[in-house]
Design a protein around this motif. Sequence first.
Motif, PDB file in Angstrom:
ATOM      1  N   LEU A  69       0.237   6.664   9.413  1.00 27.90           N
ATOM      2  CA  LEU A  69      -0.037   5.942   8.177  1.00 27.90           C
ATOM      3  C   LEU A  69      -1.479   5.458   8.219  1.00 27.90           C
ATOM      4  O   LEU A  69      -1.902   4.833   9.201  1.00 27.90           O
ATOM      5  CB  LEU A  69       0.897   4.736   8.039  1.00 27.90           C
ATOM      6  CG  LEU A  69       2.405   5.000   8.098  1.00 27.90           C
ATOM      7  CD1 LEU A  69       3.162   3.673   8.030  1.00 27.90           C
ATOM      8  CD2 LEU A  69       2.844   5.932   6.985  1.00 27.90           C
ATOM      9  N   LEU A  70      -2.244   5.770   7.177  1.00 33.54           N
ATOM     10  CA  LEU A  70      -3.630   5.311   7.058  1.00 33.54           C
ATOM     11  C   LEU A  70      -3.740   4.385   5.859  1.00 33.54           C
ATOM     12  O   LEU A  70      -3.184   4.666   4.792  1.00 33.54           O
ATOM     13  CB  LEU A  70      -4.587   6.490   6.874  1.00 33.54           C
ATOM     14  CG  LEU A  70      -4.490   7.670   7.844  1.00 33.54           C
ATOM     15  CD1 LEU A  70      -5.583   8.686   7.519  1.00 33.54           C
ATOM     16  CD2 LEU A  70      -4.582   7.217   9.285  1.00 33.54           C
ATOM     17  N   HIS A  71      -4.485   3.286   6.023  1.00 32.36           N
ATOM     18  CA  HIS A  71      -4.688   2.326   4.939  1.00 32.36           C
ATOM     19  C   HIS A  71      -6.149   1.878   4.946  1.00 32.36           C
ATOM     20  O   HIS A  71      -6.699   1.601   6.020  1.00 32.36           O
ATOM     21  CB  HIS A  71      -3.806   1.090   5.136  1.00 32.36           C
ATOM     22  CG  HIS A  71      -2.381   1.393   5.483  1.00 32.36           C
ATOM     23  ND1 HIS A  71      -1.901   1.353   6.776  1.00 32.36           N
ATOM     24  CD2 HIS A  71      -1.333   1.756   4.702  1.00 32.36           C
ATOM     25  CE1 HIS A  71      -0.600   1.659   6.781  1.00 32.36           C
ATOM     26  NE2 HIS A  71      -0.239   1.913   5.533  1.00 32.36           N
ATOM     27  N   PHE A  72      -6.759   1.806   3.767  1.00 34.62           N
ATOM     28  CA  PHE A  72      -8.140   1.301   3.702  1.00 34.62           C
ATOM     29  C   PHE A  72      -8.420   0.732   2.321  1.00 34.62           C
ATOM     30  O   PHE A  72      -7.664   0.945   1.357  1.00 34.62           O
ATOM     31  CB  PHE A  72      -9.157   2.379   4.086  1.00 34.62           C
ATOM     32  CG  PHE A  72      -9.075   3.645   3.278  1.00 34.62           C
ATOM     33  CD1 PHE A  72      -9.838   3.817   2.127  1.00 34.62           C
ATOM     34  CD2 PHE A  72      -8.258   4.699   3.680  1.00 34.62           C
ATOM     35  CE1 PHE A  72      -9.783   4.993   1.398  1.00 34.62           C
ATOM     36  CE2 PHE A  72      -8.196   5.877   2.956  1.00 34.62           C
ATOM     37  CZ  PHE A  72      -8.962   6.027   1.805  1.00 34.62           C
ATOM     38  N   GLU A  73      -9.514  -0.021   2.229  1.00 33.86           N
ATOM     39  CA  GLU A  73      -9.887  -0.633   0.958  1.00 33.86           C
ATOM     40  C   GLU A  73     -10.382   0.428  -0.014  1.00 33.86           C
ATOM     41  O   GLU A  73     -11.032   1.404   0.383  1.00 33.86           O
ATOM     42  CB  GLU A  73     -10.968  -1.691   1.173  1.00 33.86           C
ATOM     43  CG  GLU A  73     -10.450  -2.937   1.889  1.00 33.86           C
ATOM     44  CD  GLU A  73     -11.498  -4.043   1.925  1.00 33.86           C
ATOM     45  OE1 GLU A  73     -12.711  -3.711   1.919  1.00 33.86           O
ATOM     46  OE2 GLU A  73     -11.110  -5.230   1.951  1.00 33.86           O
ATOM     47  N   GLU A 133      -1.457  12.713   0.501  1.00 38.67           N
ATOM     48  CA  GLU A 133      -2.149  12.517  -0.772  1.00 38.67           C
ATOM     49  C   GLU A 133      -2.562  11.056  -0.893  1.00 38.67           C
ATOM     50  O   GLU A 133      -1.714  10.152  -0.808  1.00 38.67           O
ATOM     51  CB  GLU A 133      -1.260  12.904  -1.946  1.00 38.67           C
ATOM     52  CG  GLU A 133      -1.932  12.739  -3.301  1.00 38.67           C
ATOM     53  CD  GLU A 133      -1.003  13.045  -4.454  1.00 38.67           C
ATOM     54  OE1 GLU A 133      -1.473  13.027  -5.600  1.00 38.67           O
ATOM     55  OE2 GLU A 133       0.206  13.298  -4.220  1.00 38.67           O
ATOM     56  N   LEU A 134      -3.855  10.816  -1.081  1.00 36.40           N
ATOM     57  CA  LEU A 134      -4.336   9.445  -1.233  1.00 36.40           C
ATOM     58  C   LEU A 134      -3.839   8.850  -2.544  1.00 36.40           C
ATOM     59  O   LEU A 134      -3.932   9.466  -3.602  1.00 36.40           O
ATOM     60  CB  LEU A 134      -5.861   9.405  -1.208  1.00 36.40           C
ATOM     61  CG  LEU A 134      -6.551   9.818   0.092  1.00 36.40           C
ATOM     62  CD1 LEU A 134      -8.063   9.819  -0.095  1.00 36.40           C
ATOM     63  CD2 LEU A 134      -6.159   8.887   1.236  1.00 36.40           C
ATOM     64  N   MET A 135      -3.312   7.612  -2.460  1.00 32.94           N
ATOM     65  CA  MET A 135      -2.902   6.889  -3.656  1.00 32.94           C
ATOM     66  C   MET A 135      -3.301   5.435  -3.501  1.00 32.94           C
ATOM     67  O   MET A 135      -3.232   4.863  -2.406  1.00 32.94           O
ATOM     68  CB  MET A 135      -1.403   7.003  -3.902  1.00 32.94           C
ATOM     69  CG  MET A 135      -0.952   8.387  -4.295  1.00 32.94           C
ATOM     70  SD  MET A 135       0.705   8.414  -5.042  1.00 32.94           S
ATOM     71  CE  MET A 135       0.331   7.757  -6.673  1.00 32.94           C
ATOM     72  N   SER A 136      -3.737   4.829  -4.602  1.00 30.71           N
ATOM     73  CA  SER A 136      -4.223   3.450  -4.581  1.00 30.71           C
ATOM     74  C   SER A 136      -3.288   2.536  -5.359  1.00 30.71           C
ATOM     75  O   SER A 136      -2.724   2.929  -6.386  1.00 30.71           O
ATOM     76  CB  SER A 136      -5.624   3.373  -5.184  1.00 30.71           C
ATOM     77  OG  SER A 136      -6.533   4.212  -4.490  1.00 30.71           O
ATOM     78  N   ILE A 161       0.849  -1.190   0.000  1.00 27.51           N
ATOM     79  CA  ILE A 161       0.000   0.000   0.000  1.00 27.51           C
ATOM     80  C   ILE A 161       0.887   1.243   0.000  1.00 27.51           C
ATOM     81  O   ILE A 161       1.703   1.420   0.909  1.00 27.51           O
ATOM     82  CB  ILE A 161      -0.933   0.039   1.227  1.00 27.51           C
ATOM     83  CG1 ILE A 161      -1.677  -1.290   1.395  1.00 27.51           C
ATOM     84  CG2 ILE A 161      -1.931   1.188   1.102  1.00 27.51           C
ATOM     85  CD1 ILE A 161      -2.548  -1.360   2.647  1.00 27.51           C
ATOM     86  N   PRO A 162       0.744   2.136  -0.978  1.00 27.33           N
ATOM     87  CA  PRO A 162       1.553   3.357  -0.996  1.00 27.33           C
ATOM     88  C   PRO A 162       1.088   4.358   0.058  1.00 27.33           C
ATOM     89  O   PRO A 162      -0.088   4.394   0.418  1.00 27.33           O
ATOM     90  CB  PRO A 162       1.325   3.909  -2.410  1.00 27.33           C
ATOM     91  CG  PRO A 162      -0.036   3.408  -2.785  1.00 27.33           C
ATOM     92  CD  PRO A 162      -0.178   2.059  -2.130  1.00 27.33           C
ATOM     93  N   ASP A 181      -5.884  -3.295  -4.411  1.00 27.06           N
ATOM     94  CA  ASP A 181      -7.195  -3.138  -3.761  1.00 27.06           C
ATOM     95  C   ASP A 181      -7.189  -2.112  -2.629  1.00 27.06           C
ATOM     96  O   ASP A 181      -8.222  -1.918  -1.978  1.00 27.06           O
ATOM     97  CB  ASP A 181      -7.661  -4.485  -3.187  1.00 27.06           C
ATOM     98  CG  ASP A 181      -7.883  -5.531  -4.272  1.00 27.06           C
ATOM     99  OD1 ASP A 181      -8.270  -5.150  -5.392  1.00 27.06           O
ATOM    100  OD2 ASP A 181      -7.648  -6.731  -3.993  1.00 27.06           O
ATOM    101  N   TYR A 182      -6.052  -1.472  -2.394  1.00 23.71           N
ATOM    102  CA  TYR A 182      -5.949  -0.634  -1.199  1.00 23.71           C
ATOM    103  C   TYR A 182      -5.462   0.781  -1.512  1.00 23.71           C
ATOM    104  O   TYR A 182      -4.769   1.021  -2.504  1.00 23.71           O
ATOM    105  CB  TYR A 182      -4.998  -1.283  -0.179  1.00 23.71           C
ATOM    106  CG  TYR A 182      -5.462  -2.632   0.296  1.00 23.71           C
ATOM    107  CD1 TYR A 182      -6.391  -2.745   1.323  1.00 23.71           C
ATOM    108  CD2 TYR A 182      -4.996  -3.799  -0.307  1.00 23.71           C
ATOM    109  CE1 TYR A 182      -6.840  -3.989   1.757  1.00 23.71           C
ATOM    110  CE2 TYR A 182      -5.432  -5.048   0.116  1.00 23.71           C
ATOM    111  CZ  TYR A 182      -6.353  -5.138   1.145  1.00 23.71           C
ATOM    112  OH  TYR A 182      -6.789  -6.370   1.565  1.00 23.71           O
ATOM    113  N   THR A 183      -5.833   1.688  -0.603  1.00 18.52           N
ATOM    114  CA  THR A 183      -5.426   3.092  -0.678  1.00 18.52           C
ATOM    115  C   THR A 183      -4.714   3.456   0.616  1.00 18.52           C
ATOM    116  O   THR A 183      -5.091   2.978   1.691  1.00 18.52           O
ATOM    117  CB  THR A 183      -6.652   4.004  -0.872  1.00 18.52           C
ATOM    118  OG1 THR A 183      -7.260   3.704  -2.132  1.00 18.52           O
ATOM    119  CG2 THR A 183      -6.273   5.478  -0.826  1.00 18.52           C
ATOM    120  N   GLY A 184      -3.696   4.297   0.505  1.00 19.46           N
ATOM    121  CA  GLY A 184      -2.963   4.694   1.699  1.00 19.46           C
ATOM    122  C   GLY A 184      -2.485   6.127   1.630  1.00 19.46           C
ATOM    123  O   GLY A 184      -2.537   6.779   0.588  1.00 19.46           O
TER     124      GLY A 184
END
Length: 387
Positions: free
Chosen positions: A125-129, A99-102, A93-94, A105-108
């Motif tokens: 660090l934030l990570h989500f589907e 800045e959100l980047m996908s 996961i980046p 299957d994941y965005t970080g």
Amino acid sequence: MKRAECKQRVEPISLIPNNIPEEITEEDRKFFSEVVSVDLDDAQRARILNPEMTFPNQKAVLAVHWHPEHVPLSLINRRIDAMFPGREQELIIPTQHNELMSYGDYTGVEVDCYSAGFNQKVQLLLHFENSRLSEAGVLRGMLDHTFKYRSSQLFDFIHSITKPDEERLSMAARQTGASDAVICFVQAYVRKIEALLEEQISHISPLSIKNKLLRNFFDRLRSTCGDGVIDRCQTFLTEVKRLVKLSFPSHYFFRTSEIIEEARHLNAGIVIPHPEQFWPVLLAGYDVDGVEVWNPQSHRYTDFLVSVLNEKNRLAGPTRRPLLVFMGDDTHMGEKTRNIIDQDPAKRSREIGYQPAWEDLNIGKTLIKAGWSRESVITEYKARLSG
């Protein structure tokens, strides 16, 4: 042609060029265009696609702290394939700054925020589907604000030199031993950078509005001024940048608790990176999923941090979700696009998914007692993100 005169020089004989032309030359424009460009030439693409290290026997790849910067994710994907051809399990996961980047299957994202309790900027660090992206409007707004505010640090950095901020310059000169000739040389070129920024700002990618713009521009001057001269300038610039960061008002960032609240709304996982830099955050009791116990610039207390997390989990009991152990490679892919001789030595060896502490025999004993491995963290964290 007008020339910028330096009022004082303590070096009567110096290799530092003086009488720098005030006018912006074609060479200045060429160098500026190169350092703000986000397009990759064939040589840069080749550097991305041909990693120096490969790990054909590594079966699990956990990489949840790395920065694509201006490198296309399609090229990064091919680099990962080349590095880990035998992988069977992965969580990649980046985490671009603010800045959100996908990827997959994941965005970080890696978020700058402010903890009032101990009056310090921290990062999360934030990570989500990806399926939750449609609900991320508020978080996007918060990140946009933070991105623009963080970018403003470059202009503070520039103005400290061109206005100038005499106190900062004097302090930086004392710390680095920079002579008046070095300061004059730096000021002459930073004025040119400032003028080119003002002239072209509407056409420059926001990804290029970073402090490293100055570093990269001065590196272009090595061919004409020599390494010794530019090394002195870079040392001085690095100290000015450090002083700018120290005085940067962190309270304009969103509070850590506000970022966490919005992240949980998206069922995002939350990890504390760089614990050695932001150690008070470990005592704040924030609602997080885990702690980064190792990365290339924070690894002095890895074994100790694993033990602390293990003890915290033991005391919390079986009814609470355990804190997970993470390791972050903190790779900056933009660094890989530079000529090897120009790359930051501290960042050159970083690679997405390369975290040798997992194989360290001493740390391994503590990990075994805590019950964590790459495989178990990947399985557990994926389950949380899909919950």
